[in-house]
Structures are given as structure tokens and as C-alpha cells.
Design a protein around this motif. Structure first.
Motif, mmCIF file in Angstrom:
data_model
loop_
_atom_site.group_PDB
_atom_site.id
_atom_site.type_symbol
_atom_site.label_atom_id
_atom_site.label_comp_id
_atom_site.label_asym_id
_atom_site.label_seq_id
_atom_site.Cartn_x
_atom_site.Cartn_y
_atom_site.Cartn_z
ATOM 1 N N ARG A 124 27.504 15.694 63.039
ATOM 2 C CA ARG A 124 26.718 15.737 61.817
ATOM 3 C C ARG A 124 26.092 14.365 61.562
ATOM 4 O O ARG A 124 26.775 13.348 61.655
ATOM 5 C CB ARG A 124 27.579 16.149 60.611
ATOM 6 C CG ARG A 124 28.032 17.603 60.659
ATOM 7 C CD ARG A 124 28.933 17.967 59.479
ATOM 8 N NE ARG A 124 29.277 19.374 59.500
ATOM 9 C CZ ARG A 124 28.575 20.334 58.912
ATOM 10 N NH1 ARG A 124 27.483 20.007 58.215
ATOM 11 N NH2 ARG A 124 28.938 21.591 58.980
ATOM 12 N N HIS A 146 23.801 12.219 58.669
ATOM 13 C CA HIS A 146 23.524 12.282 57.241
ATOM 14 C C HIS A 146 22.356 11.381 56.852
ATOM 15 O O HIS A 146 22.030 10.419 57.560
ATOM 16 C CB HIS A 146 24.785 11.908 56.452
ATOM 17 C CG HIS A 146 25.964 12.752 56.790
ATOM 18 N ND1 HIS A 146 27.217 12.216 57.048
ATOM 19 C CD2 HIS A 146 26.089 14.094 56.938
ATOM 20 C CE1 HIS A 146 28.062 13.201 57.318
ATOM 21 N NE2 HIS A 146 27.406 14.340 57.261
ATOM 22 N N SER A 147 21.759 11.681 55.718
ATOM 23 C CA SER A 147 20.565 10.966 55.282
ATOM 24 C C SER A 147 20.840 9.514 54.909
ATOM 25 O O SER A 147 19.908 8.715 54.826
ATOM 26 C CB SER A 147 19.923 11.688 54.087
ATOM 27 O OG SER A 147 20.836 11.789 53.011
ATOM 28 N N ASP A 148 22.103 9.148 54.683
ATOM 29 C CA ASP A 148 22.436 7.744 54.415
ATOM 30 C C ASP A 148 22.672 6.979 55.705
ATOM 31 O O ASP A 148 23.178 5.861 55.678
ATOM 32 C CB ASP A 148 23.652 7.647 53.494
ATOM 33 C CG ASP A 148 24.909 8.241 54.114
ATOM 34 O OD1 ASP A 148 24.819 8.831 55.223
ATOM 35 O OD2 ASP A 148 25.992 8.129 53.508
ATOM 36 N N THR A 149 22.304 7.582 56.832
ATOM 37 C CA THR A 149 22.436 7.056 58.203
ATOM 38 C C THR A 149 23.885 6.970 58.678
ATOM 39 O O THR A 149 24.160 6.309 59.674
ATOM 40 C CB THR A 149 21.751 5.681 58.391
ATOM 41 O OG1 THR A 149 22.472 4.673 57.701
ATOM 42 C CG2 THR A 149 20.308 5.712 57.918
ATOM 43 N N VAL A 198 16.853 17.735 61.996
ATOM 44 C CA VAL A 198 15.569 17.088 61.698
ATOM 45 C C VAL A 198 15.505 15.700 62.335
ATOM 46 O O VAL A 198 14.479 15.314 62.914
ATOM 47 C CB VAL A 198 15.353 17.001 60.173
ATOM 48 C CG1 VAL A 198 14.124 16.152 59.844
ATOM 49 C CG2 VAL A 198 15.205 18.399 59.576
ATOM 50 N N SER A 199 16.593 14.952 62.248
ATOM 51 C CA SER A 199 16.626 13.599 62.778
ATOM 52 C C SER A 199 16.466 13.577 64.295
ATOM 53 O O SER A 199 15.660 12.810 64.840
ATOM 54 C CB SER A 199 17.940 12.923 62.377
ATOM 55 O OG SER A 199 17.981 11.587 62.802
ATOM 56 N N ASN A 243 18.470 5.542 61.733
ATOM 57 C CA ASN A 243 18.829 6.895 62.154
ATOM 58 C C ASN A 243 18.939 6.985 63.674
ATOM 59 O O ASN A 243 19.780 7.718 64.208
ATOM 60 C CB ASN A 243 17.803 7.905 61.640
ATOM 61 C CG ASN A 243 17.916 8.153 60.152
ATOM 62 O OD1 ASN A 243 18.810 8.853 59.691
ATOM 63 N ND2 ASN A 243 17.018 7.574 59.387
ATOM 64 N N ASN A 275 24.287 20.261 61.263
ATOM 65 C CA ASN A 275 23.714 20.246 59.910
ATOM 66 C C ASN A 275 22.207 20.062 59.992
ATOM 67 O O ASN A 275 21.660 19.621 61.010
ATOM 68 C CB ASN A 275 24.351 19.157 59.041
ATOM 69 C CG ASN A 275 24.015 17.757 59.513
ATOM 70 O OD1 ASN A 275 23.948 17.489 60.706
ATOM 71 N ND2 ASN A 275 23.811 16.844 58.574
ATOM 72 N N VAL A 276 21.522 20.433 58.909
ATOM 73 C CA VAL A 276 20.060 20.472 58.910
ATOM 74 C C VAL A 276 19.468 19.080 59.093
ATOM 75 O O VAL A 276 18.534 18.887 59.885
ATOM 76 C CB VAL A 276 19.542 21.106 57.606
ATOM 77 C CG1 VAL A 276 18.001 20.992 57.528
ATOM 78 C CG2 VAL A 276 19.961 22.563 57.515
ATOM 79 N N TYR A 277 19.997 18.092 58.361
ATOM 80 C CA TYR A 277 19.437 16.743 58.488
ATOM 81 C C TYR A 277 19.596 16.223 59.909
ATOM 82 O O TYR A 277 18.713 15.545 60.437
ATOM 83 C CB TYR A 277 20.087 15.777 57.498
ATOM 84 C CG TYR A 277 19.444 14.410 57.554
ATOM 85 C CD1 TYR A 277 18.273 14.150 56.836
ATOM 86 C CD2 TYR A 277 19.972 13.399 58.343
ATOM 87 C CE1 TYR A 277 17.660 12.914 56.909
ATOM 88 C CE2 TYR A 277 19.360 12.155 58.418
ATOM 89 C CZ TYR A 277 18.211 11.921 57.698
ATOM 90 O OH TYR A 277 17.594 10.698 57.786
ATOM 91 N N GLY A 278 20.715 16.539 60.529
ATOM 92 C CA GLY A 278 20.920 16.112 61.903
ATOM 93 C C GLY A 278 19.882 16.719 62.841
ATOM 94 O O GLY A 278 19.357 16.035 63.724
#
Length: 236
Positions: free
Chosen positions: A72, A74-77, A144-145, A47, A139-142
Motif C-alpha cells: 500500500r 499513501h498520499s503522505d508518501t 495511481v502512483s 512518491n 489501494n487506489v492511491y498506490g
């Protein structure tokens, strides 16, 4: 720096820290290599590579006069950086080409700070860059990361002694230099098994006419050269 005033923090950022022992530099490199090679740690640590990758697209897009829309993660990196402007030309080509080489180049920049014993400066520059990038995340995951990565760097810089900061800073720099190589190999593997016209290499093929494999090789050469230079500067 816990309990320090703003002036003390500001002075501390630009203070020269003692050079760490060589064994610590080597140990940090070994630990970073283990993270890059081990499947579980790599999946999480990648990440950070994606943040640098997309940040590279964003910086070059702005420098080339393009209008940056957002980023953005994503959770799949994977990630995507969207910009507006002329769909062809040197600006677009440089923007697309920047992603895969940015982690290694950022690692070299960090190395220059470390060689001048600016360990705290490296940590705080990283925090500032992440804070700036956060403004562009869509985006939310971004979020958080980026916030998670920044929080780790902040906690190390604020609450840990100089020795721990040095180990973290050298480990982080080693990681960027080493980690820049693996995604390039993964890119070529993915291009063979699951071809995608949206990969950076294939976009560059359409923009320049050079085969995607040539671009993958160029990414690899740049990152390997950065790694070799980093090893030479750190160990010899």
C-alpha cells in the motif's frame, strides 16, 4: 519509437545509444539535486522513493521465502508492505532493512546500465518493474502512483528523441542516488519528534537488539557510499 513494430521496439531496447555529453550529465544531476532539496517538488517526487522503498521490502521478502500479501502506498508518501512468515530471524530482518537502502541501490543499478550506454534498456526495465509491482498494490492511491510513474517513463521512452531520453534517464538515476539520503535524515528527525515503534529502525531494534539509531546510521552510510560511488563513476 512511435509507430515502430514490436521487433523494432525489442531491438531498440537492447541497442547501445550514443554517450551523452558531460554537460548533460552534470545538468541532469543539478536538476535532480534541486528536486530533492526543494520542498514542493520533493513532496511529489518522494512518491518515487516510496515505490522503490516498498519494492525493496517486497523483493527481499520473496527472496527470503516469505509470502507477500500486498503493498500500500499513501498520499503522505508513506507505505507499507505486508508479508507472512516467521516474525523473527534473518529473513524478517533483511526484509525490514531493505527499504531505506533500495532507492540508492536501484540508482546504482541504473548507473551501470547508463555507463554501458543502455539508456532505452534502463527506461524499459523501469517500466517492467513498475508493471510487476502494480500486481501487488492493494489501494487506489498506490495504483495511481505506480501507473502515473510508469506512464511518465513510457511517454519519454516512446515519444521523445534520444537526447531527451538521455537527460531523463540520467536525471532519474541521479535522483535515486541523491534522494536515498534525505529519507534517512527524515527518519531520524521523526524518531526524535514523534517516536513510532513501527518505523523500520525501531522494528530492527526489536529484531536484532541493535539500537534504532545504529540502524539509521547504517542506512545513511550505505546510501552515502552509493552516492559517492555514483558521483565518482559519472563525473570522474
Amino acid at each position: 519509437m512511435e509507430g515502430s513494430s514490436f521487433d523494432e521496439v525489442w531491438r531498440g531496447v537492447f541497442t547501445v545509444q550514443p554517450e551523452p555529453p558531460q554537460w548533460l550529465v552534470i545538468a541532469a544531476g543539478v536538476a535532480a539535486l534541486a528536486v530533492v532539496l526543494a520542498r514542493g517538488p520533493w513532496k511529489l517526487a518522494r512518491n518515487v522513493v516510496t515505490i522503490a522503498h516498498e519494492g525493496g521490502h517486497a523483493v527481499v521478502a520473496l527472496l527470503s521465502g516469505r509470502q507477500l500479501t500486498g503493498i500500500r502506498l499513501h498520499s503522505d508518501t508513506s507505505g507499507v508492505t505486508v508479508s507472512r512468515g516467521k516474525p523473527t530471524g534473518i529473513g524478517m530482518t533483511l526484509t525490514v532493512a531493505a527499504g531505506y537502502v533500495t532507492p540508492s541501490l536501484v540508482g546504482l543499478f541504473g548507473l551501470l546500465l547508463l555507463l554501458n550506454d543502455r539508456i532505452t534498456a534502463l527506461l524499459w526495465v523501469t517500466i517492467l518493474l513498475l508493471a510487476t509491482m502494480l500486481l501487488l498494490i492493494r489501494n487506489v492511491y498506490g495504483v495511481v502512483s505506480v501507473v502515473g510513474t510508469g506512464a511518465v517513463v513510457f511517454l519519454v521512452s516512446w515519444f521523445t528523441p534520444a537526447e531527451v531520453q538521455a537527460a531523463f534517464a540520467y536525471g532519474f538515476t541521479w535522483f535515486l542516488l541523491l534522494a536515498g539520503v534525505r529519507p534517512v535524515a527524515e527518519l531520524q528527525s521523526q524518531r526524535r519528534s514523534q517516536p513510532s515503534p513501527q518505523s523500520d529502525a525501531d522494528q530492527l531494534h526489536r529484531l536484532t537488539g541493535l539500537p534504532g539509531t545504529v540502524w539509521v546510521m547504517l542506512f545513511g552510510l550505505v546510501n552515502l557510499a552509493a552516492l559517492a560511488l555514483g558521483v565518482w563513476l559519472l563525473l570522474f
